[in-house]
Design a protein around this motif. Sequence first.
Motif: not given
Lengths: 349, 349
Positions: A93-94, A96-97, B174, B243, B263
């Motif tokens: 996830v990180n 992809r973020n 978000r 987010d 995150r």
Amino acid sequence: MHATLIHAAGDIRWEEVPDPVLSTGGDAIVRVVAACVCGSDLWPFRGITATHEPHRIGHEFVGIVEEVGTEVSRIRVGDFVIAPFYDCDMTCVNCRNGFSTSCLNGGWWGAADRLGGFADGGQGERVRVPHADGSLVATPGIPDDGLVPHLLTLADVMGTGHHAAVSGGAGPGRSVVVVGDGAVGLCAVLAAHRLGAERIVAMSRHPERQALARRFGATDIVEERGTEGIARIRELFDGVGADVVLECVGTKESMDQALRSARPGGQVGFVGVPNGGPELPMRTLFDSNVGVRGGVAPVRNYVEELLPEVWDGRLEPGAVFDLELPMSEVAEAYAAMDERRAIKVLLRP
Amino acid sequence: MHATLIHAAGDIRWEEVPDPVLSTGGDAIVRVVAACVCGSDLWPFRGITATHEPHRIGHEFVGIVEEVGTEVSRIRVGDFVIAPFYDCDMTCVNCRNGFSTSCLNGGWWGAADRLGGFADGGQGERVRVPHADGSLVATPGIPDDGLVPHLLTLADVMGTGHHAAVSGGAGPGRSVVVVGDGAVGLCAVLAAHRLGAERIVAMSRHPERQALARRFGATDIVEERGTEGIARIRELFDGVGADVVLECVGTKESMDQALRSARPGGQVGFVGVPNGGPELPMRTLFDSNVGVRGGVAPVRNYVEELLPEVWDGRLEPGAVFDLELPMSEVAEAYAAMDERRAIKVLLRP
């Protein structure tokens, strides 16, 4: 094979070490074509961070893939690849973020990785690369020797300068000040210029670095530092400061310079590795509405954006290398950067 | 006339004071129709910040213009106006950049201003408003009584919640966590919802505040705090956090909660007035790439955007007022908020 180890402050050695072997199905073995020394490598070299026992060092390299594990599908033997200064899977996830430096499964060169193997340091002849499909980006072909330095900057320094510029919000119509005239600061100038900033101030006292900053797109040079430097910046920008300030050093003094050079509501993009843990003054941020954003640069996420421009010669960040040495002379490379005889040293095996 | 003074911690008085007079050509005199008590007014009330001598207090009010100076052209006698919690000219570079709280010529209510006059506190019958053309925004007409509380929130609390949401980057797609269930935190929920955030978590332990958060657009409530609260937030968002986190308290604990709830690569928008000067941990920001942006909210710059939606009833931030008192009972208003018997108290002369 041979690789670089740091034994203690000031003690860098080129030594014989075991050859890397594939230890997971996702690995690749890369023969290093070029590596370099990072400003952050100078911290243990200078004793600012402690070296408790000899260990492998170096985290910027490009090379040719020699072997791949059975699960590797995107990267192939014979590819010329760029490795970021860390490994990452690009699927969590990180990643992809957009923040692959926080990969849930990633790790660092020169250390045991989370898969139980050893990821060699980057200043060596070969490197075992975990998560090869995620970590590595293959170039469209085998580059000329002259293109190699530019490609190598995508492993760290150019991606880091770009991260500063993105984090600070550099762009069309924005005024930008860059604090730090090392290789990262210079790449931040180039990145801000590439993103469309029209007015870019490089803070530098060194004529050759000033010249490179101008080549990279700086429109103004400020030689003053501290309170005088801040006064000069405010004078340039409506008496209040710049829209965007890029902090590319990492000391308390440089962050203070950056915070006070931004106008109310401006933004500091920072990539200097915090050296000695300066803390941010909350009340100053509150009163001025200056935002602070940045950190360890997710350069892997930027390679696809920057590579085409480097590949076709529009972007030439490799100009930050002003000294090239055989990798066996790595100790001299550290000394030259430590003594500021070189901005950044390129090493070839 | 009468106005509110603070004499010492816990000592709020409704006293006779001199009537305000026009002291520059740019002034207006406003008869206050409604005012209120701010969470930040509780700091001197609680003795967290010192009160060295009795002084006027209050900085949120709406009212009718009774007199204007000779240079005032935009604001007219008889206008119903919203005053931000500070005065500003809206012509200087900082105002034009969107940060009127850093107005080069502005000032604060209840203090001498830069033009040499005294700008009365907002919890009084009348107020001299410097830079009336800049500071005040006239509504399209004279509002009904029922609309007044909603309009009053544009003086501070709704604009401040909006600033948190804007600074944190709340928007479509978000995820947003709001730390703080006071009136600002609740308005931050409303602002995040208005900006299109789909998943909004309110951190609150109070049933009536939870209910209002849900009415304002919160999709989830988290009652836990500290490490447990962070674990709950991470559980809700891919194991890594949200987010965007909006910090609406201002303590060291709330900022820590905010930073650790975001995150990697997320953003903290903060508007809590830093209470006791917590400093931001630079290394944590560097390692996580969590950005921090916010501060004293330039609410004047937001009035034009928010007013139409309040005027036509689409936005009802005035629901944060859960107690209304005559202004002469201002001491009870402070006590009710201090003891958390009320979220926010509206005062009418």
